[in-house]
Design an enzyme around this catalytic site. Sequence first.
Site, PDB file in Angstrom:
ATOM      1  N   GLU A  26       0.860  -1.186   0.000  1.00 25.28           N
ATOM      2  CA  GLU A  26       0.000   0.000   0.000  1.00 25.28           C
ATOM      3  C   GLU A  26       0.897   1.238   0.000  1.00 25.28           C
ATOM      4  O   GLU A  26       2.001   1.221   0.552  1.00 25.28           O
ATOM      5  CB  GLU A  26      -0.885  -0.018   1.264  1.00 25.28           C
ATOM      6  CG  GLU A  26      -1.780   1.213   1.383  1.00 25.28           C
ATOM      7  CD  GLU A  26      -2.857   1.083   2.457  1.00 25.28           C
ATOM      8  OE1 GLU A  26      -2.862   0.068   3.189  1.00 25.28           O
ATOM      9  OE2 GLU A  26      -3.690   2.005   2.553  1.00 25.28           O
ATOM     10  N   ASN A  71      -6.666   1.474   2.755  1.00 23.94           N
ATOM     11  CA  ASN A  71      -7.391   2.723   2.941  1.00 23.94           C
ATOM     12  C   ASN A  71      -6.959   3.789   1.930  1.00 23.94           C
ATOM     13  O   ASN A  71      -7.755   4.643   1.536  1.00 23.94           O
ATOM     14  CB  ASN A  71      -7.169   3.244   4.363  1.00 23.94           C
ATOM     15  CG  ASN A  71      -7.746   2.299   5.419  1.00 23.94           C
ATOM     16  OD1 ASN A  71      -8.629   1.510   5.131  1.00 23.94           O
ATOM     17  ND2 ASN A  71      -7.241   2.388   6.638  1.00 23.94           N
ATOM     18  N   ASN A 171     -12.114  -0.884  -0.882  1.00 26.06           N
ATOM     19  CA  ASN A 171     -11.444  -1.431   0.301  1.00 26.06           C
ATOM     20  C   ASN A 171     -12.248  -1.122   1.556  1.00 26.06           C
ATOM     21  O   ASN A 171     -12.618   0.035   1.785  1.00 26.06           O
ATOM     22  CB  ASN A 171     -10.053  -0.802   0.452  1.00 26.06           C
ATOM     23  CG  ASN A 171      -9.353  -1.258   1.716  1.00 26.06           C
ATOM     24  OD1 ASN A 171      -8.970  -2.419   1.836  1.00 26.06           O
ATOM     25  ND2 ASN A 171      -9.211  -0.360   2.688  1.00 26.06           N
ATOM     26  N   GLU A 172     -12.517  -2.142   2.345  1.00 28.85           N
ATOM     27  CA  GLU A 172     -13.140  -1.988   3.670  1.00 28.85           C
ATOM     28  C   GLU A 172     -14.262  -0.940   3.666  1.00 28.85           C
ATOM     29  O   GLU A 172     -14.283  -0.029   4.501  1.00 28.85           O
ATOM     30  CB  GLU A 172     -12.086  -1.630   4.732  1.00 28.85           C
ATOM     31  CG  GLU A 172     -11.124  -2.753   4.979  1.00 28.85           C
ATOM     32  CD  GLU A 172     -10.186  -2.538   6.180  1.00 28.85           C
ATOM     33  OE1 GLU A 172     -10.125  -1.417   6.721  1.00 28.85           O
ATOM     34  OE2 GLU A 172      -9.516  -3.515   6.569  1.00 28.85           O
ATOM     35  N   TYR A 243      -6.736  -8.871  11.743  1.00 33.64           N
ATOM     36  CA  TYR A 243      -5.466  -8.612  12.428  1.00 33.64           C
ATOM     37  C   TYR A 243      -5.622  -8.987  13.893  1.00 33.64           C
ATOM     38  O   TYR A 243      -6.700  -8.804  14.470  1.00 33.64           O
ATOM     39  CB  TYR A 243      -5.111  -7.129  12.346  1.00 33.64           C
ATOM     40  CG  TYR A 243      -4.845  -6.617  10.946  1.00 33.64           C
ATOM     41  CD1 TYR A 243      -3.622  -6.826  10.329  1.00 33.64           C
ATOM     42  CD2 TYR A 243      -5.828  -5.898  10.257  1.00 33.64           C
ATOM     43  CE1 TYR A 243      -3.372  -6.344   9.053  1.00 33.64           C
ATOM     44  CE2 TYR A 243      -5.582  -5.413   8.973  1.00 33.64           C
ATOM     45  CZ  TYR A 243      -4.355  -5.640   8.376  1.00 33.64           C
ATOM     46  OH  TYR A 243      -4.106  -5.160   7.120  1.00 33.64           O
ATOM     47  N   GLU A 291      -6.270  -9.197   3.689  1.00 30.19           N
ATOM     48  CA  GLU A 291      -5.413  -8.559   4.700  1.00 30.19           C
ATOM     49  C   GLU A 291      -5.433  -9.453   5.927  1.00 30.19           C
ATOM     50  O   GLU A 291      -6.505  -9.723   6.480  1.00 30.19           O
ATOM     51  CB  GLU A 291      -5.919  -7.166   5.078  1.00 30.19           C
ATOM     52  CG  GLU A 291      -5.743  -6.142   3.983  1.00 30.19           C
ATOM     53  CD  GLU A 291      -6.084  -4.721   4.447  1.00 30.19           C
ATOM     54  OE1 GLU A 291      -5.916  -4.406   5.648  1.00 30.19           O
ATOM     55  OE2 GLU A 291      -6.503  -3.938   3.580  1.00 30.19           O
ATOM     56  N   GLN A 348       1.489  -6.311   5.700  1.00 27.86           N
ATOM     57  CA  GLN A 348       1.804  -6.059   4.307  1.00 27.86           C
ATOM     58  C   GLN A 348       3.159  -6.694   4.004  1.00 27.86           C
ATOM     59  O   GLN A 348       3.569  -7.570   4.762  1.00 27.86           O
ATOM     60  CB  GLN A 348       1.760  -4.556   4.043  1.00 27.86           C
ATOM     61  CG  GLN A 348       0.372  -3.969   4.332  1.00 27.86           C
ATOM     62  CD  GLN A 348       0.155  -2.562   3.830  1.00 27.86           C
ATOM     63  OE1 GLN A 348       0.980  -1.989   3.134  1.00 27.86           O
ATOM     64  NE2 GLN A 348      -0.993  -1.976   4.218  1.00 27.86           N
TER      65      GLN A 348
HETATM   66  O1  AHR Z   1      -3.043  -2.748   6.195  1.00 27.43           O
HETATM   67  C1  AHR Z   1      -3.259  -1.546   6.872  1.00 27.43           C
HETATM   68  C2  AHR Z   1      -4.684  -1.058   6.769  1.00 27.43           C
HETATM   69  O2  AHR Z   1      -5.527  -1.933   7.463  1.00 27.43           O
HETATM   70  C3  AHR Z   1      -5.282  -1.014   5.392  1.00 27.43           C
HETATM   71  O3  AHR Z   1      -5.005   0.170   4.721  1.00 27.43           O
HETATM   72  C4  AHR Z   1      -6.753  -1.112   5.659  1.00 27.43           C
HETATM   73  O4  AHR Z   1      -7.444  -1.717   4.608  1.00 27.43           O
HETATM   74  C5  AHR Z   1      -6.840  -1.890   6.953  1.00 27.43           C
HETATM   75  O5  AHR Z   1      -7.672  -1.274   7.858  1.00 27.43           O
END
Ligand code: AHR
Length: 497
Positions: A26, A71, A171-172, A243, A291, A348
């Site tokens: 990103e 994001n 995205n999201e 995460y 992710e 990432q």
């Molecule tokens: O990977 C970091 C961020 O985590 C990304 O930009 C977003 O999609 C997620 O919230």
Amino acid sequence: MKSSITLDKYAPVGQIDERIYGSFIEHLGRAVYTGIYQPGHPSADENGFRQDVIDLINQLNVPIIRYPGGNFVSGFNWEDSIGPKDARPRRLDLAWQTIETNQFGLHEFMQWLDKVHAAPMMAVNLGTRGIDAARNLIEYTNFPKGSYYSDLRRQNGAEAPFNIKTWCLGNEMDGPWQIGHKDAVAYGKLADETAHAMRTVDDTIETVACGSSALTMPTFGSWESTVLDIAYDRVDYLSLHRYYGNQDNDTPNFLAQSLDLDDFISGVVAICDAIKARKHSKKTINLSLDEWNVWYHSNDHDAQDAKWQEHPHKLEDIYNFEDALLVGSMLITMLRHADRLKMACLAQLVNVIAPIMTDENGGAWAQSIFYPFMQVSTLGKGTVLTPIVKSGTYGTKEFAAVPYVDSVAVLNDAGDTVTVFAVNKSLDTPQEFTIAAGDFQFDQVTLSSQFAGYGLKETNEDGHMRLADNTSHYLADDGVHVTLAPASWNVFQIKVQ
Ligand code: AHR
């Protein structure tokens, strides 16, 4: 303690789609600038791509890379990133409140992908933009020639189309933090119409719709149902993001979180199939866990960061040994869902919650999480066998019964080698682990490797961490017997008939 995995030759989970070993770059922090791209760095090639970073990525064997966000994509104008570099605008990136110089853009990304032997997973901006920008972008990337955007690409030096196959529709979009965040109906309609327009330009593409950005989102479940209800026929995959962190310094609970991932994946599969049944559809929607990782070490630092800097140090988690154990366990969980999980991106790849870190005035180095990822991505190829695992369990504040041993087995395509991955989550007790042959005949153990013996909070900035041989194994009539060290990641390969 005793534990075992029994191989069932006749009960495959599914063929592994190697795109589950994907990753993510990103425009965030130092992922791009001073990460993969740093003109003037001693290891940089003629394009400014850092060769030391390319060499490490090639060891990770990453087949697909998501780009440019995250994001970031929800405020990104793709046109800013093409053409002569000195004419590209400096922009405010609202997502991370930094300055984006656009010195690395679409063409640079495609050139760099060749060096790391990966395919693109391109995201379109459905935050501040929409159908129009997406249809123009795919005309630019995938249309051969003879139209405005395809000829612009050729003018910018790429005669042949990039032929980008995999596209994320935003995205999201369920997240209130997302620029241009939408409710499920609005997003479902936009995703559907955008996919329609993009497929009209190139009907060979595949599209990924945004699912929930976490299992904990209040909209989880209803979001997926609504989006698929509207866009089912025009999307191929539904995304999940997840995460984990150890904020409470409760390692047994932290290591148990692979069970949450397991539930998350199963839940999304169930939702996809419920919509399929309701629609009487023959089409199956598969999953893209685009992710996933551990992310929490850098939170305090990032909360204090000054705004509007160029490529600041952001999300630079320094991973410790227990993070590597959870990453290994998450990979095992993903393999167990090989039938429906077809893509995934370790988020990432460089500097930003990443297995690879760089020093802008020095070299690049591998974090603890690099090792389990590298082993699974290089050795986890073929068919996942239904894991019949026996293990004692422990309880934590969030999970009632956590198996100490998490394990899965993969049979290669030639049918002559089984690879077993295993984590021992007990922090103090070794496991007497048996790999029971089932209907296979075991010939020889060709690899017995462990990642063990490090402190749970030990990190790898100085590069001292190593995979080691586990010499405790022996072959008996009933299978392979081996001792798994406490808090360890383990890989075995066995020649079979
Ligand atoms: O990977 C970091 C961020 O985590 C990304 O930009 C977003 O999609 C997620 O919230």
